[in-house]
Motif scaffolding. Structure first.
Motif, PDB file in Angstrom:
ATOM      1  N   LEU A 218      -0.961  17.375  -1.899  1.00  0.00           N
ATOM      2  CA  LEU A 218      -1.124  15.929  -2.053  1.00  0.00           C
ATOM      3  C   LEU A 218      -0.549  15.205  -0.840  1.00  0.00           C
ATOM      4  N   ASP A 219       0.593  15.663  -0.345  1.00  0.00           N
ATOM      5  CA  ASP A 219       1.179  15.068   0.867  1.00  0.00           C
ATOM      6  C   ASP A 219       0.225  15.189   2.042  1.00  0.00           C
ATOM      7  N   THR A 220      -0.397  16.363   2.154  1.00  0.00           N
ATOM      8  CA  THR A 220      -1.353  16.590   3.242  1.00  0.00           C
ATOM      9  C   THR A 220      -2.558  15.668   3.100  1.00  0.00           C
TER      10      THR A 220
ATOM     11  N   ILE B 177       0.842  -1.206   0.000  1.00  0.00           N
ATOM     12  CA  ILE B 177       0.000   0.000   0.000  1.00  0.00           C
ATOM     13  C   ILE B 177       0.872   1.249   0.000  1.00  0.00           C
ATOM     14  N   LEU B 178       1.890   1.245   0.851  1.00  0.00           N
ATOM     15  CA  LEU B 178       2.782   2.413   0.911  1.00  0.00           C
ATOM     16  C   LEU B 178       3.570   2.563  -0.378  1.00  0.00           C
ATOM     17  N   LYS B 179       3.969   1.432  -0.967  1.00  0.00           N
ATOM     18  CA  LYS B 179       4.698   1.482  -2.238  1.00  0.00           C
ATOM     19  C   LYS B 179       3.805   2.052  -3.337  1.00  0.00           C
ATOM     20  N   GLU B 180       2.556   1.612  -3.374  1.00  0.00           N
ATOM     21  CA  GLU B 180       1.613   2.113  -4.371  1.00  0.00           C
ATOM     22  C   GLU B 180       1.288   3.581  -4.121  1.00  0.00           C
ATOM     23  N   GLN B 181       1.309   3.986  -2.846  1.00  0.00           N
ATOM     24  CA  GLN B 181       1.046   5.394  -2.534  1.00  0.00           C
ATOM     25  C   GLN B 181       2.158   6.261  -3.116  1.00  0.00           C
ATOM     26  N   ASP B 182       3.401   5.801  -2.992  1.00  0.00           N
ATOM     27  CA  ASP B 182       4.524   6.537  -3.590  1.00  0.00           C
ATOM     28  C   ASP B 182       4.369   6.578  -5.116  1.00  0.00           C
ATOM     29  N   LYS B 183       3.918   5.472  -5.681  1.00  0.00           N
ATOM     30  CA  LYS B 183       3.701   5.393  -7.133  1.00  0.00           C
ATOM     31  C   LYS B 183       2.598   6.359  -7.557  1.00  0.00           C
ATOM     32  N   LEU B 184       1.526   6.391  -6.768  1.00  0.00           N
ATOM     33  CA  LEU B 184       0.401   7.301  -7.051  1.00  0.00           C
ATOM     34  C   LEU B 184       0.901   8.742  -7.090  1.00  0.00           C
ATOM     35  N   LYS B 185       1.657   9.124  -6.071  1.00  0.00           N
ATOM     36  CA  LYS B 185       2.150  10.500  -5.994  1.00  0.00           C
ATOM     37  C   LYS B 185       3.056  10.813  -7.181  1.00  0.00           C
TER      38      LYS B 185
ATOM     39  N   GLN C 256       3.401  26.400  -8.636  1.00  0.00           N
ATOM     40  CA  GLN C 256       2.185  25.598  -8.744  1.00  0.00           C
ATOM     41  C   GLN C 256       2.475  24.129  -8.427  1.00  0.00           C
ATOM     42  N   LEU C 257       3.585  23.619  -8.957  1.00  0.00           N
ATOM     43  CA  LEU C 257       3.947  22.214  -8.731  1.00  0.00           C
ATOM     44  C   LEU C 257       4.239  21.964  -7.255  1.00  0.00           C
ATOM     45  N   VAL C 258       4.955  22.883  -6.618  1.00  0.00           N
ATOM     46  CA  VAL C 258       5.258  22.754  -5.191  1.00  0.00           C
ATOM     47  C   VAL C 258       3.973  22.787  -4.366  1.00  0.00           C
TER      48      VAL C 258
ATOM     49  N   SER D 133      -8.746  16.124  -6.029  1.00  0.00           N
ATOM     50  CA  SER D 133      -9.457  17.397  -5.844  1.00  0.00           C
ATOM     51  C   SER D 133      -8.824  18.199  -4.710  1.00  0.00           C
ATOM     52  N   LYS D 134      -8.453  17.507  -3.632  1.00  0.00           N
ATOM     53  CA  LYS D 134      -7.790  18.180  -2.512  1.00  0.00           C
ATOM     54  C   LYS D 134      -6.416  18.699  -2.934  1.00  0.00           C
ATOM     55  N   ALA D 135      -5.724  17.905  -3.742  1.00  0.00           N
ATOM     56  CA  ALA D 135      -4.377  18.286  -4.185  1.00  0.00           C
ATOM     57  C   ALA D 135      -4.412  19.513  -5.099  1.00  0.00           C
TER      58      ALA D 135
END
Length: 415
Positions: free
Chosen positions: A307-309, A269-277, A299-301, A404-406
């Motif tokens: 997204l991290d939040t 799950i954590l690996k996929e989360q990194d992939k998602l980001k 904008q990217l920052v 949407s949050k990101a």
């Protein structure tokens, strides 16, 4: 009649601050007054005439520029919203045509307005110079505007909705469901182990007591004595002890495997989360390259931090589950020595060598028949909490809500 050029401005830039997408048009503005030959020399010597006409023309020009600037700002916001919502090229082109049609209409209005302004200026001058009252003038106004465009091509800006990382988000939800199922399996196995342990310990106590009888010289005799004592009841015997032992070993082995699987699933799950980001931010970067926003890095920052939040609580829930399963695994591995001791006692019941049996009987005098430290209820309760924590994170990985949050408050905010 003699032509007198009051104003001749070519390709005047319509400069509007803050525009992200609209490329404003340029205006060419020309005003020509045809004077009667009899007043030509007098007009040349009188700067007031030219100043009045120029002032009138300038007022119209300024008003026209202001009107077009406002329209550019309005349409610029519209285009940004359309791009962020993935508008098609056809839709973008339609709105761009609407802007240019509006500008063309403003130009027509300005031409007529400039003509009327010049006429009024002449009327006012005639009142000041009575000798001009008998003369007439002819006013010619020409305003030409280029078409408004977009900062980059429509095809480049008409983007599709975000999809970067969607596959990873979908995979994560699948892993969460699998993790919850594994946690439930671990809990059931832990309870079964607890029950099997209790059955084994009780059966051992009875059978070992019978086996310690000096009158019985073989395991089958010990078993027979137990059968006779508890005839008609589901009585303890060497067979029931062995069955309980087999169940305990099998359930324990299954639980250890399930714990390993659960730990690996949570790590995925954590690996996929990194992939998602990574995939999502890659897509954001690619879209920003095509987007006319000036500070692309900012904008990217902004999006990366948002997204991290958005992922923080999910990450914490999964990491907490990993910590819990690792702690439970450590506790369960400690059961191994206790289970081995129980297995030795079970094996001892099958001794048929008289000498060995004698040694066994002597050892029974010192056997500790107290409850072992195996606590299936504790494991079951722990994995139940773990399953609730991981399962609760599933909603946080719904792709549309997450992205949407990101994107909230950025150039891609479609709200």
């Amino acid at each position: 009649m003699v032509k007198h050029v009051v104003m001749d401005i070519k390709n005047l830039d319509i400069k509007v601050s803050g525009l992200e997408m609209v490329d404003p048009p340029k205006l060419s503005f020309k005003v020509v007054i045809e004077l009667d030959k009899k007043m030509e020399k007098g007009a040349d010597k009188d700067p007031l005439l030219q100043q009045e006409f120029q002032a009138a023309a300038r007022d119209v020009l300024d008003q026209t520029k202001e009107t077009i600037e406002k329209k550019c700002k309005i349409f610029d916001k519209l285009f940004v919203q359309m791009v962020n919502k993935g508008a098609s090229e056809k839709e973008m082109q339609k709105q761009l045509k609407g802007l240019n049609d509006a500008i063309k209409n403003d130009v027509k209005v300005a031409e007529k307005g400039a003509e009327l302004a010049a006429a009024k200026a002449w009327s006012d001058l005639q009142k000041k110079r009575k000798e001009w009252s008998k003369f007439k003038i002819k006013i010619g106004v020409s305003i030409v505007g280029t078409l408004a465009g977009l900062a980059v091509s429509i095809a480049a800006m008409a983007t599709s909705p975000f999809s970067g990382g969607a596959g990873a988000a979908f995979a994560i939800i699948g892993f969460i469901k699998s993790g919850v199922s594994l946690a439930q399996d671990v809990g059931k196995l832990a309870i079964n182990i607890d029950q099997s342990k209790a059955i084994l310990v009780k059966n051992l106590a009875v059978v070992e007591k019978a086996a310690s009888n000096p009158a019985l010289n073989a395991t089958n005799e010990a078993s027979a004595a137990v059968f006779q004592e508890f005839l008609g009841v589901s009585q303890p015997s060497v067979k029931t002890v062995e069955d309980a032992a087999d169940t305990l070993k099998a359930k324990y082995a299954q639980m250890i495997v399930k714990m390993h699987d659960l730990s690996k699933t949570l790590a995925k799950i954590l690996k996929e989360q990194d992939k998602l980001k990574k995939e999502f931010l890659t897509e954001v970067g690619n879209k920003l390259k095509k987007h006319p926003v000036k500070d692309k890095k900012a904008q990217l920052v902004m999006i990366s931090k948002a997204l991290d939040t958005a992922l923080a609580k999910n990450y914490a829930a999964v990491q907490s589950a990993i910590d819990k399963i690792q702690a439970m695994y450590g506790a369960a591995r400690k059961w191994a020595d206790n289970i081995k001791d129980l297995m030795k006692r079970v094996k001892a019941l099958t001794i048929k060598d008289p000498k060995a049996l004698k040694v066994f009987r002597e050892a029974l005098k010192f056997a500790a028949l107290g409850l072992s430290p195996i606590d299936g209820n504790s494991i079951a309760t722990g994995v139940k909490d773990l399953a609730l924590g991981v399962g609760g994170a599933a909603g946080g990985y719904v792709y549309d809500k997450l992205t949407s949050k990101a994107l909230d408050g950025t150039v891609f905010d479609a709200a």
